[in-house]
Design a protein around this motif. Sequence first.
Motif, short mmCIF file in Angstrom:
data_model
loop_
_atom_site.label_atom_id
_atom_site.label_comp_id
_atom_site.label_asym_id
_atom_site.label_seq_id
_atom_site.Cartn_x
_atom_site.Cartn_y
_atom_site.Cartn_z
N SER A 94 0.86 -1.18 0.00
CA SER A 94 0.00 0.00 0.00
C SER A 94 0.89 1.23 0.00
O SER A 94 2.05 1.17 0.45
N GLY A 95 0.37 2.33 -0.51
CA GLY A 95 1.21 3.53 -0.58
C GLY A 95 0.43 4.76 -0.94
O GLY A 95 -0.78 4.71 -1.22
N SER A 96 1.13 5.88 -0.95
CA SER A 96 0.53 7.16 -1.31
C SER A 96 1.62 8.09 -1.80
O SER A 96 2.78 7.98 -1.38
N ILE A 97 1.23 9.01 -2.69
CA ILE A 97 2.15 9.97 -3.30
C ILE A 97 1.56 11.36 -3.16
O ILE A 97 0.34 11.55 -3.29
N SER A 98 2.43 12.35 -2.93
CA SER A 98 1.99 13.74 -2.92
C SER A 98 3.06 14.59 -3.59
O SER A 98 4.25 14.28 -3.52
N HIS A 99 2.63 15.67 -4.23
CA HIS A 99 3.60 16.57 -4.87
C HIS A 99 2.99 17.95 -5.08
O HIS A 99 1.77 18.11 -5.16
N GLY A 100 3.87 18.93 -5.14
CA GLY A 100 3.45 20.30 -5.39
C GLY A 100 4.48 21.28 -4.84
O GLY A 100 5.24 20.95 -3.92
N HIS A 101 4.52 22.48 -5.43
CA HIS A 101 5.40 23.56 -4.96
C HIS A 101 6.87 23.12 -4.92
O HIS A 101 7.60 23.44 -3.99
N GLY A 102 7.28 22.33 -5.92
CA GLY A 102 8.68 21.94 -6.01
C GLY A 102 9.09 20.84 -5.06
O GLY A 102 10.29 20.59 -4.88
N GLN A 103 8.11 20.17 -4.43
CA GLN A 103 8.42 19.07 -3.53
C GLN A 103 7.53 17.86 -3.86
O GLN A 103 6.44 18.02 -4.40
N ALA A 104 8.02 16.69 -3.51
CA ALA A 104 7.25 15.46 -3.71
C ALA A 104 7.58 14.51 -2.57
O ALA A 104 8.61 14.64 -1.90
N ALA A 105 6.67 13.55 -2.35
CA ALA A 105 6.88 12.55 -1.30
C ALA A 105 6.12 11.29 -1.65
O ALA A 105 5.09 11.34 -2.32
N ALA A 106 6.62 10.16 -1.19
CA ALA A 106 5.92 8.89 -1.32
C ALA A 106 6.13 8.10 -0.05
O ALA A 106 7.24 8.10 0.53
N LEU A 107 5.08 7.43 0.38
CA LEU A 107 5.12 6.59 1.57
C LEU A 107 4.56 5.23 1.20
O LEU A 107 3.50 5.14 0.58
N VAL A 108 5.26 4.16 1.56
CA VAL A 108 4.81 2.80 1.24
C VAL A 108 4.94 1.91 2.46
O VAL A 108 5.70 2.19 3.40
N ALA A 109 4.16 0.83 2.44
CA ALA A 109 4.19 -0.16 3.51
C ALA A 109 3.66 -1.47 2.96
O ALA A 109 3.02 -1.51 1.91
N LEU A 110 3.92 -2.55 3.67
CA LEU A 110 3.29 -3.82 3.34
C LEU A 110 1.81 -3.73 3.71
O LEU A 110 1.47 -3.26 4.80
N SER A 111 0.94 -4.17 2.82
CA SER A 111 -0.50 -4.04 3.08
C SER A 111 -0.97 -4.92 4.24
O SER A 111 -2.03 -4.67 4.81
N ARG A 112 -0.18 -5.90 4.63
CA ARG A 112 -0.55 -6.69 5.82
C ARG A 112 -0.36 -5.86 7.08
O ARG A 112 -0.96 -6.15 8.12
N ASP A 113 0.48 -4.81 7.00
CA ASP A 113 0.70 -3.93 8.15
C ASP A 113 -0.23 -2.72 8.10
O ASP A 113 -0.81 -2.34 9.12
N TRP A 114 -0.35 -2.11 6.93
CA TRP A 114 -1.20 -0.94 6.73
C TRP A 114 -2.02 -1.15 5.47
O TRP A 114 -1.50 -1.23 4.38
N ARG A 115 -3.33 -1.23 5.67
CA ARG A 115 -4.26 -1.53 4.58
C ARG A 115 -4.30 -0.42 3.53
O ARG A 115 -4.40 -0.68 2.33
N SER A 116 -4.25 0.82 3.98
CA SER A 116 -4.28 1.96 3.06
C SER A 116 -3.56 3.13 3.69
O SER A 116 -3.60 3.31 4.92
N LEU A 117 -2.89 3.93 2.86
CA LEU A 117 -2.15 5.10 3.32
C LEU A 117 -2.58 6.32 2.51
O LEU A 117 -2.86 6.22 1.33
N GLY A 118 -2.58 7.46 3.18
CA GLY A 118 -2.80 8.73 2.49
C GLY A 118 -1.86 9.77 3.04
O GLY A 118 -1.82 10.00 4.26
#
Length: 230
Positions: A94-118
């Motif tokens: 599972s994971g999530s991505i964000s970007h804007g204003h010259g910056q970006a980020a991504a966060l990921v995990a095993l879905s058995r640990d975290w079902r969904s990320l934002g």
Amino acid sequence: MPAMHMPPFCQLHNDLPALLPGTCLVQARFDPAQLQAEDFGRCNVPPVRGVAKRQAEHLAGRLCARSALHGLCGQALIPGRDADGVPIWPAGISGSISHGHGQAAALVALSRDWRSLGIDLEQQLPPERATRLAAEILTTNELQRSGGLSPAEFAQRVTLTFSLKESLFKALFPLVRRRFYFHDAELLEVDGEQARLRLLLDLHHEWPSGSELDGHYRSQADSLLSLVAI
């Protein structure tokens, strides 16, 4: 595996403390003016339509995701996009991505640990802009609870509320496939780098009105990073 090409327009930061146990966070700064047409092909990322800013945001976000996936499970993979624009993560991730204003980020995990990320990455709103936008972002109750704040504190609260509600949407939309908006949730409390949110509408039998979820956030030099994890 092909080499993880990193174009000059984007600089990654991988040595970041985890927002939650079992997660891997990567952030980046990027300059759209330095983006080259060949960068997508060299990184094995399908190009997107749009101006240079939109293209740079997308590529920087995918490069963060690739590095985060490599850090989590040793696979330098690029998530695709479904018809709703939601990232398609590898099986078991599972994971999530964000970007804007010259910056970006991504966060990921095993879905058995975290079902969904934002996650959401925002620049701090200045007080004047926060005041103009407040009624669009904050519910009546949130506005009332913010009544005693100074202009600077109020701007921070509006920024935090905006970011946490963006993270809430990113965490829940892949599960419920129903859109909801700023006034459909409220920020109940903030304690240190923890927050509590409540839904104000029925999204799904699993997520009825009144459901409460935990949020997390981290203030950075010139931005705010927030997270809702399920």
